[in-house]
Design a protein around this motif. Structure first.
Motif, short mmCIF file in Angstrom:
data_model
loop_
_atom_site.label_atom_id
_atom_site.label_comp_id
_atom_site.label_asym_id
_atom_site.label_seq_id
_atom_site.Cartn_x
_atom_site.Cartn_y
_atom_site.Cartn_z
N LEU A 78 -60.81 4.81 -7.42
CA LEU A 78 -60.02 5.99 -7.81
C LEU A 78 -58.96 5.57 -8.83
CD1 LEU A 78 -59.63 7.52 -4.25
CD2 LEU A 78 -60.88 8.54 -6.14
N VAL A 79 -58.97 6.23 -9.98
CA VAL A 79 -58.03 5.84 -11.03
C VAL A 79 -57.00 6.93 -11.34
CG1 VAL A 79 -59.52 4.16 -12.17
CG2 VAL A 79 -59.70 6.56 -12.81
N GLY A 80 -57.22 8.17 -10.87
CA GLY A 80 -56.29 9.24 -11.21
C GLY A 80 -56.41 9.59 -12.68
N GLY A 81 -55.27 9.77 -13.35
CA GLY A 81 -55.31 10.07 -14.78
C GLY A 81 -54.33 11.17 -15.14
N ARG A 82 -53.92 11.18 -16.41
CA ARG A 82 -52.87 12.11 -16.83
C ARG A 82 -53.40 13.31 -17.60
NH1 ARG A 82 -48.50 11.50 -14.81
NH2 ARG A 82 -47.40 9.56 -14.48
N VAL A 367 -54.70 6.84 16.46
CA VAL A 367 -54.08 5.70 15.79
C VAL A 367 -54.67 5.66 14.39
CG1 VAL A 367 -53.82 3.19 15.77
CG2 VAL A 367 -53.79 4.44 17.95
N GLY A 368 -53.81 5.66 13.38
CA GLY A 368 -54.27 5.69 11.99
C GLY A 368 -55.15 4.49 11.65
N SER A 369 -55.94 4.65 10.61
CA SER A 369 -56.89 3.59 10.22
C SER A 369 -56.21 2.47 9.46
CB SER A 369 -58.01 4.19 9.36
OG SER A 369 -57.45 4.75 8.19
N GLY A 370 -54.91 2.65 9.13
CA GLY A 370 -54.22 1.63 8.34
C GLY A 370 -54.69 1.63 6.90
N TYR A 371 -55.14 2.78 6.42
CA TYR A 371 -55.70 2.87 5.07
C TYR A 371 -54.61 2.60 4.03
CZ TYR A 371 -58.76 4.53 1.36
OH TYR A 371 -59.54 4.61 0.24
N LYS A 372 -54.87 1.70 3.11
CA LYS A 372 -53.89 1.35 2.08
C LYS A 372 -54.40 1.74 0.71
CE LYS A 372 -51.38 -2.49 4.22
NZ LYS A 372 -51.76 -2.19 5.58
N ASN A 373 -53.46 2.04 -0.17
CA ASN A 373 -53.82 2.34 -1.55
C ASN A 373 -54.03 1.02 -2.30
OD1 ASN A 373 -54.25 3.28 -4.08
ND2 ASN A 373 -52.30 4.36 -4.29
N LEU A 374 -55.27 0.56 -2.31
CA LEU A 374 -55.59 -0.71 -2.96
C LEU A 374 -55.83 -0.53 -4.46
CD1 LEU A 374 -58.03 -2.08 -0.23
CD2 LEU A 374 -55.61 -2.61 -0.54
N SER A 375 -55.94 0.73 -4.91
CA SER A 375 -56.23 0.98 -6.34
C SER A 375 -54.97 0.90 -7.18
CB SER A 375 -56.83 2.38 -6.52
OG SER A 375 -57.92 2.56 -5.67
N ARG A 376 -53.78 1.09 -6.57
CA ARG A 376 -52.57 1.25 -7.35
C ARG A 376 -52.27 0.02 -8.20
NH1 ARG A 376 -50.74 -1.11 -2.87
NH2 ARG A 376 -48.76 -2.22 -2.91
N LYS A 377 -51.57 0.24 -9.30
CA LYS A 377 -51.19 -0.87 -10.18
C LYS A 377 -50.10 -1.69 -9.47
CE LYS A 377 -52.10 1.37 -14.59
NZ LYS A 377 -51.53 2.08 -15.72
N VAL A 378 -50.30 -2.97 -9.43
CA VAL A 378 -49.30 -3.84 -8.81
C VAL A 378 -48.46 -4.44 -9.91
CG1 VAL A 378 -48.94 -5.84 -7.33
CG2 VAL A 378 -50.88 -4.34 -6.92
N SER A 379 -47.14 -4.16 -9.86
CA SER A 379 -46.28 -4.65 -10.93
C SER A 379 -45.87 -6.10 -10.68
CB SER A 379 -45.04 -3.78 -11.04
OG SER A 379 -44.38 -3.69 -9.82
#
Length: 379
Positions: A78-82, A367-379
């Motif tokens: 998932l990349v999103g976009g503007r 109990v949540g799956s612990g889903y993380k946003n792994l796609s996000r840009k890491v600064s």
């Protein structure tokens, strides 16, 4: 979970399966899509949703056979976009596409800004008004700042020809959603709403408001329904009118209901409704009254969300950090039940369900799956 292939048959809950497959990185194979139907294969709006998923992700792969009865969907990142623009067509309204965009947009590489074109209000899917007033505020329960969320109606579009346009902005989740304890529905303190009309007399909106207020004013004093009349190029391509209502409670819960004039078109001499049944055009007074009674029914059922928002609520609970979420809903809707099944299937999240006999509501814990946003840009 990534790399797994899940095979299913039939077209039931295809939208939900595609969203959960995208989140879980599961390749989805769907066979026998309306294979015995007179019009076999994927519908136009389902193909449009697949094109939309390709637009907001990188590396997604869609394979469809010639008859459209077999589909293989391999999700990408998932990349999103503007500057994404998508024409939703006229077979389903923009509301059909908004829920998947909201869920997936939160877990993109960058925030999503998208313009959607098509029908803004109809009788099948939640309208853009309900999405703006009820769906977006839900997200603050899961730690998402609502000031970064926006749905702006640029032009209205009534069925059958549409011509509407909206802009949706969805921020990204920095890490994961917060678990929610959301069980106190509170008491209704005010009712708000919007009555819109396009390419018809502005009096249509006023007549719907008078009819709805006639029911609410006997119950509470704080009722305000706005009129939203569109003319010229902002009014889309078809005449239409409808009303969207929201009850806000003392604890900040939003319960919604809505009605719209059914889209009619002439075939020969008969008036044929969208689903093929013969139909008379509805009076604005009837639409206002029906919407008001629907809202009272939602309030009576109890719960922190109305029946149309149960599915989204359960998905958000399942996507939270590995912590306990506890929510209260009224009677479980068929869509809510299907969502619970598919969330368990794709994300491995099991909800414990307990009926609260005193209030007639249902309390769900997971109990949540612990889903993380792994796609996000890491600064």
């Amino acid at each position: 979970m990534s790399g797994a292939v899940r095979r299913v048959r039939g077209s039931q809950q295809l939208r939900l399966r595609l969203v959960l497959a995208t989140l879980s990185g599961t390749t989805l194979r769907v066979d026998d899509i309306r294979a015995t139907s007179a019009a076999p294969g994927l519908k136009e709006y389902e193909a449009s949703l697949l094109r939309l998923l390709e637009k907001i992700s990188h590396g997604a792969n869609v394979e469809i056979n010639e008859t459209g009865t077999k589909l293989k969907y391999k999700p990408g990142i998932l990349v999103g976009g503007r500057s994404v623009v998508h024409d939703c067509g006229t077979s389903r309204s923009i509301g059909y596409f908004l829920e998947p965009l909201l869920i997936l947009g939160l877990f993109g590489k960058s925030p999503l800004t998208i313009i959607l074109k098509g029908i803004t209000n109809d009788i099948k899917d939640p309208s853009v008004d309900t999405f703006r007033s009820t769906t977006l505020p839900m997200l603050k329960q899961f730690g998402i700042p609502t000031e970064d969320l926006e749905l702006k109606i640029l032009t209205r579009g009534a069925p059958p020809l549409g011509g509407g346009e909206v802009r949706l902005r969805v921020p990204i989740v920095p890490a994961s959603l917060s678990a929610a304890t959301w069980t106190d529905e509170g008491m209704v303190k005010r009712i708000r709403g919007v009555a819109y009309s396009t390419r018809v007399s502005p009096q249509m909106a006023n007549r719907m408001i008078d009819s709805a207020r006639g029911i609410f004013n006997r119950l509470l004093p704080d009722v305000y329904i706005f009129t939203d009349h569109y003319t010229g190029h902002e009014s889309g391509k078809s005449p239409g009118y409808g009303i969207s209502l929201v009850a806000e409670t003392t604890t900040g819960c939003m319960l919604s209901s809505e009605r719209a004039a059914t889209a009619l078109h002439r075939e020969g001499t008969d008036i044929i409704e969208q689903d093929g049944s013969s139909h008379e055009p509805q009076l604005p007074e009837d639409i206002g009254r029906q919407a008001a009674l629907l809202l009272l029914e939602e309030i009576k059922q109890g719960g922190v969300v109305d029946s149309t928002h149960q599915g989204l609520l359960f998905i958000l609970c399942a996507l939270t950090a590995e912590d306990v979420s506890k929510v209260r809903v009224g009677k479980l809707s068929p869509y809510g039940i299907q969502t619970l099944r598919l969330v368990k299937e794709f994300l491995g999240v099991h909800f414990s369900i307990r009926a609260d006999a005193a209030s007639g509501t249902v309390i769900l814990t997971c109990v949540g799956s612990g889903y993380k946003n792994l796609s996000r840009k890491v600064s």
